[in-house]
Design a protein around this motif. Structure first.
Motif, PDB file in Angstrom:
ATOM      1  N   GLY A  69       0.787  -1.231   0.000  1.00 10.68           N
ATOM      2  CA  GLY A  69       0.000   0.000   0.000  1.00 10.68           C
ATOM      3  C   GLY A  69       0.815   1.275   0.000  1.00 10.68           C
ATOM      4  O   GLY A  69       0.246   2.358   0.173  1.00 10.68           O
ATOM      5  N   LEU A  70       2.123   1.179  -0.209  1.00 11.24           N
ATOM      6  CA  LEU A  70       2.971   2.371  -0.206  1.00 11.24           C
ATOM      7  C   LEU A  70       3.069   2.947  -1.617  1.00 11.24           C
ATOM      8  O   LEU A  70       3.380   2.238  -2.564  1.00 11.24           O
ATOM      9  CB  LEU A  70       4.362   2.042   0.324  1.00 11.24           C
ATOM     10  CG  LEU A  70       4.414   1.600   1.790  1.00 11.24           C
ATOM     11  CD1 LEU A  70       5.845   1.283   2.206  1.00 11.24           C
ATOM     12  CD2 LEU A  70       3.850   2.681   2.703  1.00 11.24           C
ATOM     13  N   GLU A  71       2.813   4.224  -1.753  1.00 10.23           N
ATOM     14  CA  GLU A  71       2.793   4.884  -3.053  1.00 10.23           C
ATOM     15  C   GLU A  71       3.977   5.828  -3.240  1.00 10.23           C
ATOM     16  O   GLU A  71       3.889   6.797  -3.990  1.00 10.23           O
ATOM     17  CB  GLU A  71       1.473   5.656  -3.227  1.00 10.23           C
ATOM     18  CG  GLU A  71       0.237   4.781  -3.191  1.00 10.23           C
ATOM     19  CD  GLU A  71       0.233   3.762  -4.329  1.00 10.23           C
ATOM     20  OE1 GLU A  71       0.743   4.088  -5.423  1.00 10.23           O
ATOM     21  OE2 GLU A  71      -0.265   2.639  -4.114  1.00 10.23           O
ATOM     22  N   THR A  72       5.081   5.563  -2.563  1.00  8.32           N
ATOM     23  CA  THR A  72       6.262   6.407  -2.674  1.00  8.32           C
ATOM     24  C   THR A  72       6.691   6.520  -4.141  1.00  8.32           C
ATOM     25  O   THR A  72       6.832   5.506  -4.823  1.00  8.32           O
ATOM     26  CB  THR A  72       7.434   5.816  -1.864  1.00  8.32           C
ATOM     27  OG1 THR A  72       6.987   5.484  -0.558  1.00  8.32           O
ATOM     28  CG2 THR A  72       8.587   6.808  -1.786  1.00  8.32           C
ATOM     29  N   PRO A  73       6.906   7.739  -4.648  1.00 11.26           N
ATOM     30  CA  PRO A  73       7.337   7.896  -6.046  1.00 11.26           C
ATOM     31  C   PRO A  73       8.683   7.222  -6.298  1.00 11.26           C
ATOM     32  O   PRO A  73       9.564   7.229  -5.433  1.00 11.26           O
ATOM     33  CB  PRO A  73       7.442   9.410  -6.221  1.00 11.26           C
ATOM     34  CG  PRO A  73       6.608   9.999  -5.128  1.00 11.26           C
ATOM     35  CD  PRO A  73       6.689   9.036  -3.986  1.00 11.26           C
ATOM     36  N   VAL A  74       8.844   6.654  -7.499  1.00  6.19           N
ATOM     37  CA  VAL A  74      10.046   5.896  -7.842  1.00  6.19           C
ATOM     38  C   VAL A  74      10.624   6.387  -9.156  1.00  6.19           C
ATOM     39  O   VAL A  74       9.889   6.610 -10.126  1.00  6.19           O
ATOM     40  CB  VAL A  74       9.729   4.387  -7.956  1.00  6.19           C
ATOM     41  CG1 VAL A  74      10.919   3.626  -8.537  1.00  6.19           C
ATOM     42  CG2 VAL A  74       9.352   3.821  -6.602  1.00  6.19           C
ATOM     43  N   ILE A  75      11.950   6.542  -9.192  1.00  2.00           N
ATOM     44  CA  ILE A  75      12.678   6.721 -10.440  1.00  2.00           C
ATOM     45  C   ILE A  75      13.589   5.513 -10.605  1.00  2.00           C
ATOM     46  O   ILE A  75      14.434   5.251  -9.745  1.00  2.00           O
ATOM     47  CB  ILE A  75      13.516   8.013 -10.444  1.00  2.00           C
ATOM     48  CG1 ILE A  75      12.619   9.249 -10.322  1.00  2.00           C
ATOM     49  CG2 ILE A  75      14.356   8.096 -11.730  1.00  2.00           C
ATOM     50  CD1 ILE A  75      13.392  10.564 -10.255  1.00  2.00           C
ATOM     51  N   PHE A  76      13.403   4.765 -11.689  1.00  2.00           N
ATOM     52  CA  PHE A  76      14.289   3.641 -11.986  1.00  2.00           C
ATOM     53  C   PHE A  76      15.581   4.171 -12.597  1.00  2.00           C
ATOM     54  O   PHE A  76      15.549   5.006 -13.508  1.00  2.00           O
ATOM     55  CB  PHE A  76      13.621   2.670 -12.957  1.00  2.00           C
ATOM     56  CG  PHE A  76      12.613   1.760 -12.321  1.00  2.00           C
ATOM     57  CD1 PHE A  76      13.023   0.744 -11.462  1.00  2.00           C
ATOM     58  CD2 PHE A  76      11.258   1.908 -12.577  1.00  2.00           C
ATOM     59  CE1 PHE A  76      12.092  -0.113 -10.873  1.00  2.00           C
ATOM     60  CE2 PHE A  76      10.324   1.059 -11.996  1.00  2.00           C
ATOM     61  CZ  PHE A  76      10.750   0.047 -11.135  1.00  2.00           C
ATOM     62  N   LEU A  77      16.711   3.660 -12.110  1.00  2.00           N
ATOM     63  CA  LEU A  77      18.024   3.963 -12.674  1.00  2.00           C
ATOM     64  C   LEU A  77      18.594   2.649 -13.197  1.00  2.00           C
ATOM     65  O   LEU A  77      18.904   1.764 -12.404  1.00  2.00           O
ATOM     66  CB  LEU A  77      18.957   4.549 -11.610  1.00  2.00           C
ATOM     67  CG  LEU A  77      18.424   5.717 -10.776  1.00  2.00           C
ATOM     68  CD1 LEU A  77      19.449   6.113  -9.724  1.00  2.00           C
ATOM     69  CD2 LEU A  77      18.081   6.898 -11.670  1.00  2.00           C
ATOM     70  N   THR A  78      18.745   2.512 -14.500  1.00  2.00           N
ATOM     71  CA  THR A  78      19.104   1.196 -15.022  1.00  2.00           C
ATOM     72  C   THR A  78      19.781   1.275 -16.377  1.00  2.00           C
ATOM     73  O   THR A  78      19.587   2.239 -17.131  1.00  2.00           O
ATOM     74  CB  THR A  78      17.847   0.316 -15.140  1.00  2.00           C
ATOM     75  OG1 THR A  78      18.209  -0.960 -15.655  1.00  2.00           O
ATOM     76  CG2 THR A  78      16.814   0.962 -16.041  1.00  2.00           C
ATOM     77  N   ALA A  79      20.601   0.272 -16.660  1.00  2.00           N
ATOM     78  CA  ALA A  79      21.208   0.144 -17.986  1.00  2.00           C
ATOM     79  C   ALA A  79      20.275  -0.569 -18.966  1.00  2.00           C
ATOM     80  O   ALA A  79      20.564  -0.639 -20.155  1.00  2.00           O
ATOM     81  CB  ALA A  79      22.525  -0.629 -17.877  1.00  2.00           C
ATOM     82  N   ARG A  80      19.155  -1.090 -18.478  1.00  2.23           N
ATOM     83  CA  ARG A  80      18.216  -1.821 -19.336  1.00  2.23           C
ATOM     84  C   ARG A  80      17.270  -0.828 -19.998  1.00  2.23           C
ATOM     85  O   ARG A  80      16.335  -0.333 -19.368  1.00  2.23           O
ATOM     86  CB  ARG A  80      17.437  -2.848 -18.504  1.00  2.23           C
ATOM     87  CG  ARG A  80      18.339  -3.932 -17.928  1.00  2.23           C
ATOM     88  CD  ARG A  80      17.643  -4.818 -16.913  1.00  2.23           C
ATOM     89  NE  ARG A  80      16.495  -5.522 -17.467  1.00  2.23           N
ATOM     90  CZ  ARG A  80      15.877  -6.518 -16.825  1.00  2.23           C
ATOM     91  NH1 ARG A  80      16.319  -6.931 -15.636  1.00  2.23           N
ATOM     92  NH2 ARG A  80      14.843  -7.110 -17.370  1.00  2.23           N
ATOM     93  N   ASP A  81      17.541  -0.533 -21.280  1.00  3.88           N
ATOM     94  CA  ASP A  81      16.785   0.512 -21.960  1.00  3.88           C
ATOM     95  C   ASP A  81      15.764  -0.019 -22.957  1.00  3.88           C
ATOM     96  O   ASP A  81      15.170   0.744 -23.716  1.00  3.88           O
ATOM     97  CB  ASP A  81      17.734   1.480 -22.673  1.00  3.88           C
ATOM     98  CG  ASP A  81      18.570   0.792 -23.738  1.00  3.88           C
ATOM     99  OD1 ASP A  81      18.541  -0.445 -23.800  1.00  3.88           O
ATOM    100  OD2 ASP A  81      19.251   1.504 -24.496  1.00  3.88           O
ATOM    101  N   ALA A  82      15.540  -1.338 -22.966  1.00  5.72           N
ATOM    102  CA  ALA A  82      14.563  -1.908 -23.899  1.00  5.72           C
ATOM    103  C   ALA A  82      13.157  -1.424 -23.537  1.00  5.72           C
ATOM    104  O   ALA A  82      12.820  -1.265 -22.361  1.00  5.72           O
ATOM    105  CB  ALA A  82      14.621  -3.429 -23.867  1.00  5.72           C
TER     106      ALA A  82
END
Length: 224
Positions: A69-82
């Motif tokens: 139930g947590l809606e904390t905003p997320v930014i993904f940081l990743t080398a997977r760009d597909a």
């Protein structure tokens, strides 16, 4: 308050240092399970989440967080760009998706934009002598005159203004403008500062950007 979950310890600590210099408080976890524990135990304004993590990958991390139930905003940081990876991350409730390698200044901008969309209080600006910066609207004035800066020039000026009265090293400037792994010619930094000075200092009597020889640059009003 930011939680950064990144298994590359060198990159994670460099990001933590840079974000703290930008005024953020940052906790760091080097694996998904530790990060999930922190994310459930403490309240964060935003999560910076690598996808390829030991123990618990970023997608599973976010799915479990949302299941609680947590809606904390997320930014993904990743080398997977597909595209399927980006769609999966956003579909799970990620607010943004930043592909490595990225410029540190872009990450800071995306954090602020995401926080603003979440209704976080806008940042106060900075005033040094007759220079003023409005970070919400990204506008700069000197002596009542609007200065027309490029995105890179604004990022450099904001970095100096945030640290007014303190020397900002060339490496720190390079990390902000280009890449955390920057290891290039320091003349590149000096050239960026010269371009900024032409707009911020050259048309005015009082100079605000000062050179700390062999170290970096400092912004301050010097009434001599």
């Amino acid at each position: 308050m930011i939680l950064l979950v990144e298994d590359d310890q060198r990159s994670a600590l460099a990001l933590q240092r840079g974000l703290e210099q930008e005024g953020f408080q940052v906790d760091v976890a080097f694996d998904g399970e530790t990060g999930l524990h922190l994310g459930l135990e403490k309240t964060y304004d935003i999560l910076l989440l690598d996808v390829m993590l030991p123990g618990l990958d970023g997608f599973t991390f976010l799915a479990e967080l949302r299941a609680k139930g947590l809606e904390t905003p997320v930014i993904f940081l990743t080398a997977r760009d597909a595209l399927p990876d980006r769609l999966r991350g956003l579909g799970l409730g990620g607010g943004d998706y930043l592909v490595k390698p990225f410029a540190f200044s872009e990450l800071v901008l995306r954090i602020r934009n995401l926080l603003q969309r979440q209704g976080a209080a806008p940042e106060r600006g900075w005033t040094i002598a007759d220079l003023s910066l409005d970070p919400t609207r990204r506008k700069v004035y000197r002596g009542g005159q609007r200065l027309d800066l490029t995105a890179q020039e604004y990022a450099l000026l904001e970095l100096l203004a945030r640290n007014a009265g303190h020397t900002v090293t060339r490496m720190r400037i390079a990390e902000t403008l280009w890449d955390l792994a920057y290891d290039g010619d320091p003349n590149l930094v000096d050239a960026a500062v010269r371009r900024l000075r032409r707009k911020v200092d050259d048309p005015f009597t009082e100079k605000l950007i000062h050179t700390h020889r062999s170290v970096g640059y400092r912004m301050e009003a010097r009434h001599e």
